[in-house]
Design an enzyme around this catalytic site. Structure first.
Site, PDB file in Angstrom:
ATOM      1  CD  GLU A  81      76.699  -0.992 -91.331  1.00  0.00           C
ATOM      2  OE1 GLU A  81      75.475  -1.418 -90.905  1.00  0.00           O
ATOM      3  OE2 GLU A  81      77.060   0.223 -91.167  1.00  0.00           O
ATOM      4  CG  ASP A  82      77.820  -4.320 -87.952  1.00  0.00           C
ATOM      5  OD1 ASP A  82      78.524  -3.732 -88.423  1.00  0.00           O
ATOM      6  OD2 ASP A  82      77.039  -4.094 -87.211  1.00  0.00           O
TER       7      ASP A  82
END
Ligand code: MN
Length: 728
Positions: A81-82
């Protein structure tokens, strides 16, 4: 360990070694280095390095004694996600197991952020969470640790985000932790949520507890001393803990006024942990001899575990100076389950010592999902909340088996718990030997004996009689099955009859490729589905025949393609069938109910749902077929839209005097209605009879007209045709 303390990979490895003799150290070290690199330079709102977050999550998972795969997933859980890390990379570096977990977690948080409506977010998100964890409960466990750490560091977010996240945690995640028996996470989450959702109360309570810290310490020491003495002189091995109860539970008890702020004992709880179940009861006896028990406060959750598998003995005794205080007594195994719930089971299983009740937990999750099919997010969330706040009721079969139910469950729920067949044929039962009807609510300790009858079958109303999702979904699926069965029968008759007219037999067509292509042209896969669609009135038999026998001459084709009597769309748009069936709806010709009138629907043979006025004489006969009854209502704008003016026939009897017709027509036009036709007839006894057709918008307007006509001087009777009973 708090997030501010520096966790090192060595700490995690040492912790893992305590419960796994030969851990995959390489996997953990590799995940650690990989995640640290990828998160390099990222900073949390707290100003800390981002990597602290996954590291703390991994530590929590080690505390729960999960395996290396879960812990590695904890370290890597935010990478997809990051950072620009890809699934393929993860797969290459860490293999399919770890990658699958990380992917499931990423999907979950995608879901969290992609919804704008909070209600939809909560329910859908939760459902997704459960779905994702179906094949692997580790997904939930990592997610819970992730959320817990985010809660711990919530103070760095904007106040509105704090409240929103705390709300969601309290509504969704703490209950999941509770249902999975993970007491340690549940309590910490609740305390943190309490702090952000009710900061004032939290502050006050913390203050009160601090003020009493010294007194609490003295009592802890004194009572611990006495209990340890009891254990020692009776040769029982065990440890005694004293603690201040978790704040949120004190707060809740305060609100229920079960707690006196001034009484320090109301904040304290003691726990004795021993080696065996026998010791638990032994210690209970010793404590009751030392201090008298408060009647009604002793709970044996060892004999009857909570649905989340929690086990303990609970008692409240009158302690020193007659202060009542609570003691929990449990074994170390029970303690581990109370703290880590399903995680404890999970790691047991891993170690080969096996615990069957994980299966029951998984089946709980599954049943939650099965039962949520077709429910709206709101319904789903409500049902989850009912199931997750186990304000449970325990009941017994005559043989002494224990079943637990959510509060509000009825005899019928009990019947469905025994077996779905028992539920379907349940006519009532005996509770504590007294005969009671289906809707009777279950109470703690009831002994329930179900009565069945082969004549009995489920009814739509039953959906309102039950309090458990399990029973509701069983009833719903039975009703659906029956409805479809009937529709298939009707559909078969319709198509057979239509085929007879053409001289071709249905049997010849059945199973052919031509039929298959007709099926697929309607998006159907089985013949049965076609028959059902015909039975429900969604498809017309002549149209199907025209598709199958296109070589028929054109005139005939034209004829069969024209439906004899299509229900008008204006009518059906104004009506809604409640529930999930997408039926064709039309207004019955016999009574032509008006918008706003009380109505009832009946599934007809092959034409959809006929909507009758409740007062229609035909309804009386239809009531003999309650299984065909279906709830319908007027669409909210049906009465005001005025889309379809309704013709209504009125019959009148009046004294034949001059000006009567003028008075009648004046009333009707004054109410904004029109007369379409009018027949008058007089008899020699000066009695006049009128039959009129007028146009009205809705039941309300008709009612006003009838009332005013009734008030005309000389009017003896006025009624809507065919509905003599409608107006008393
Ligand atoms: Mn995270």
């Amino acid at each position: 360990m708090d997030s501010s303390a520096k966790i090192r990979i060595e700490d995690i490895l040492n912790r893992v070694e305590l419960y796994r003799p030969d851990p995959d150290e390489d996997l953990l070290r590799h995940a650690y280095v990989f995640a640290a690199n990828r998160h390099q330079g990222q900073v949390r709102r707290s100003g800390e390095a981002y990597f602290i977050h996954p590291l703390t999550v991994a530590w929590m998972l080690a505390e729960m004694e999960l395996d290396e795969v879960a812990i590695a997933a904890g370290l890597l859980h935010d990478l997809l996600e990051d950072t620009d890390t890809t699934t393929e990379e993860l797969e290459l570096e860490f293999g399919p197991d770890v990658t699958r977990l990380v992917e499931a977690l990423t999907k979950l948080s995608d879901f969290e952020s992609s919804f704008t409506s909070r209600e939809a977010t909560e329910a859908e998100n939760f459902r997704r969470l459960l779905l994702a964890s179906m094949d692997d409960v580790r997904v939930i466990l990592v997610k819970l640790a992730d959320r817990l750490h985010n809660m711990r560091t919530l103070s760095f977010l904007r106040p509105d985000r704090q409240v929103a996240i705390a709300r969601e945690t309290l509504d969704i995640y703490a209950p999941i932790a509770n249902r999975l028996g993970i007491g340690s996470i549940k309590m910490e989450m609740e305390d943190l949520c309490f702090r952000y959702l009710h900061p004032k109360e939290w502050g006050r309570l913390e203050h009160e507890i601090k003020d009493r810290a010294d007194a609490a310490e003295r009592w802890f020491a004194e009572i611990r001393g006495i209990i340890e003495g009891l254990l020692l002189t009776n040769g029982i091995k065990g440890t005694v803990h004293g603690r201040v109860k978790h704040m949120y539970s004190v707060y809740q008890k305060l609100r229920r006024q079960e707690v006196d702020m001034a009484n320090v004992f109301d904040f304290l709880a003691f726990r004795v942990i021993v080696e065996t179940v026998g010791d638990c009861y032994g210690v209970l006896g010793l404590i009751h001899q030392q201090w008298p028990p408060v009647p009604g406060r002793m709970k044996d959750h060892i004999a009857i575990p909570k649905p989340n598998a929690y086990q303990s003995l609970h008692t409240t005794v009158l302690g020193p100076e007659a202060h009542p205080f609570e003691i929990q007594i449990r074994t170390w195994d029970m303690h581990k389950i109370a703290e880590f719930g399903i995680a404890a089971h999970w790691s047991y299983k891993e170690n080969g010592s096996g615990a069957g009740s994980e299966d029951s937990r998984i089946s709980w999750l599954r049943s939650l999902l099965d039962n949520s099919e077709g429910a709206s997010p709101r319904e789903f969330l409500d049902s989850i909340k009912v199931d997750l706040y186990p304000d449970d009721v325990y009941c017994f079969t005559p043989r002494g088996d224990v079943f637990s139910f959510p509060r509000g469950a009825t005899i019928l729920d009990f019947a469905y718990r025994v077996h779905s067949e028992v539920g379907h044929t349940c006519v009532g039962g005996r509770v504590n030997s007294r005969w009671v009807p289906l809707r009777t609510e279950l109470r703690n300790g009831d002994i329930v004996e179900i009565s069945t009858s082969p004549q009995q079958q489920p009814h739509h109303d039953w959906l309102n009689l039950v309090g458990t999702n399990r029973a509701r979904s069983k009833i719903r699926s039975w009703l659906k099955r029956e409805e479809k069965k009937r529709a298939v029968e009707v559909g078969r008759k319709l198509i057979e009859r239509e085929f007879r007219k053409t001289g071709v037999s249905w049997r010849k067509v059945s199973g052919t490729d031509e039929l298959k292509s007709v099926l697929s042209s309607h998006g159907l896969s089985k013949e049965e589905d076609l028959l059902a669609a015909l039975g429900f009135g969604r498809l017309a038999a002549p149209a199907i025949i025209a598709q199958l026998l296109p070589q028929e001459d054109e005139a005939a084709e034209d004829e069969v393609l024209t439906p004899k009597r299509e229900p008008s769309t204006a009518e059906s748009q104004a009506l809604e069938v409640t529930g999930d069936a997408d039926f064709l709806v039309y207004v019955a010709k016999c009574c032509k109910p008006l918008p706003g009138e009380r109505i009832v629907g009946f599934v007809t043979r092959g034409k959809g749902v006929a909507v009758h006025s409740r007062t229609c004489p035909n309804v009386k006969n239809l009531m003999y077929h309650p299984e065909r009854e279906i709830e319908v209502r007027w669409a909210s704008d049906a009465a005001t839209s005025g889309a379809s003016p309704n013709q209504v026939e009125l019959d009148m009897v009046f004294d034949d005097r001059s000006g009567m017709l003028a008075a009648i027509s004046q009333v009707i036009s004054a109410e904004g209605s029109d007369i379409l036709s009018c027949q008058l007839r007089t008899e020699h006894n000066d009695r006049g009879f009128g039959a009129m057709t007028i146009v009205v918008r809705d039941a309300e307007q008709l009612d006003r007209i009838l009332r005013r006509l009734d008030n005309i001087n000389g009017m003896r009777r006025v009624e809507r045709r065919g509905q003599a009973t409608a107006r008393a």
